[in-house]
Design a protein around this motif. Sequence first.
Motif, PDB file in Angstrom:
ATOM      1  N   ARG A 128      24.924   0.407  35.051  1.00 15.96           N
ATOM      2  CA  ARG A 128      25.226   0.834  36.415  1.00 15.96           C
ATOM      3  C   ARG A 128      26.300  -0.046  37.037  1.00 15.96           C
ATOM      4  N   ASP A 129      26.182  -1.365  36.833  1.00 16.44           N
ATOM      5  CA  ASP A 129      27.168  -2.297  37.391  1.00 16.44           C
ATOM      6  C   ASP A 129      28.561  -2.026  36.828  1.00 16.44           C
ATOM      7  N   ARG A 161      34.413   2.637  38.967  1.00 10.70           N
ATOM      8  CA  ARG A 161      34.687   3.522  40.098  1.00 10.70           C
ATOM      9  C   ARG A 161      35.500   2.800  41.172  1.00 10.70           C
ATOM     10  N   ARG A 162      35.126   1.552  41.478  1.00  8.40           N
ATOM     11  CA  ARG A 162      35.881   0.781  42.476  1.00  8.40           C
ATOM     12  C   ARG A 162      37.321   0.561  42.013  1.00  8.40           C
ATOM     13  N   PHE A 168      15.423  -2.190  31.671  1.00  6.56           N
ATOM     14  CA  PHE A 168      15.873  -2.259  33.068  1.00  6.56           C
ATOM     15  C   PHE A 168      17.185  -3.032  33.161  1.00  6.56           C
ATOM     16  N   ASP A 169      17.259  -4.177  32.480  1.00  5.80           N
ATOM     17  CA  ASP A 169      18.478  -4.991  32.510  1.00  5.80           C
ATOM     18  C   ASP A 169      19.655  -4.223  31.908  1.00  5.80           C
ATOM     19  N   ARG A 170      19.407  -3.503  30.801  1.00  9.12           N
ATOM     20  CA  ARG A 170      20.465  -2.735  30.163  1.00  9.12           C
ATOM     21  C   ARG A 170      20.978  -1.629  31.105  1.00  9.12           C
ATOM     22  N   ARG A 171      20.044  -0.928  31.776  1.00  8.61           N
ATOM     23  CA  ARG A 171      20.446   0.123  32.721  1.00  8.61           C
ATOM     24  C   ARG A 171      21.190  -0.477  33.913  1.00  8.61           C
ATOM     25  N   ALA A 172      20.732  -1.620  34.408  1.00  8.49           N
ATOM     26  CA  ALA A 172      21.400  -2.271  35.543  1.00  8.49           C
ATOM     27  C   ALA A 172      22.813  -2.700  35.144  1.00  8.49           C
TER      28      ALA A 172
END
Length: 167
Positions: free
Chosen positions: A107-108, A114-115, A100-104
Amino acid sequence: GRHTTVTRDLIPLPDGGIVVDTPGIREVGLWQATDGLARTFPEIAKATDQCRFNDCGHQKEPGCAVREGRMDGAITQRRLEHWQQLSDEIDLQNKQLEDFDRRADSRDKANANRRRDSERTRKGQSKSQAKKGPKGRSPGKKGRGGQRGKGPRSGGGRSRSKGGKGS
C-alpha cells in the motif's frame, strides 16, 4: 448480550484460573508471546533446543527431544498439548503480522507511486500553462482568435443601413 457489561470483574474458576469480565473487551489472545511461552513451559523449551533438527515439528522426526521427554515422563501429555495449542496460535499470529506488513508495504509503495505520478502530472500541466499564457490561450491571440464580426451578436457579418434593413 452484546455491550452489556458495565463493571469490571475477576471471576475465579473452581479448577484454577480467572475469567476477566470488562466492558469493551470481546477477546483476549496472545501477543508476540514467544518468550512467555518458553518461560511457562521451561521443560518443553529446553527439549526443543535439544532436538536434532531446528525445524522439528515434534511429531515423527528422528532425534526429537520433545517426544523423548514425553516418553520418559519429563513432559506430561496435557502440558505438551497446551504448549502445542499456544505455539500454533503464536505461529498463526506471526504469519498474520507478516501478511499485514507485506500488505502495508505494498500500500505504501502504491501511494508513493500515485503521489509521484500526480506530481509529474502537475509539473507537466504547469509547463503547458506557461506556454499558453495566462488564460489558457496561445500568446498573440485575443478574444476569439482574432476573428471579429462573426460572433452570434454581430449580425452574422452583414452590415445594416440606417434604414433598418440590410442592403
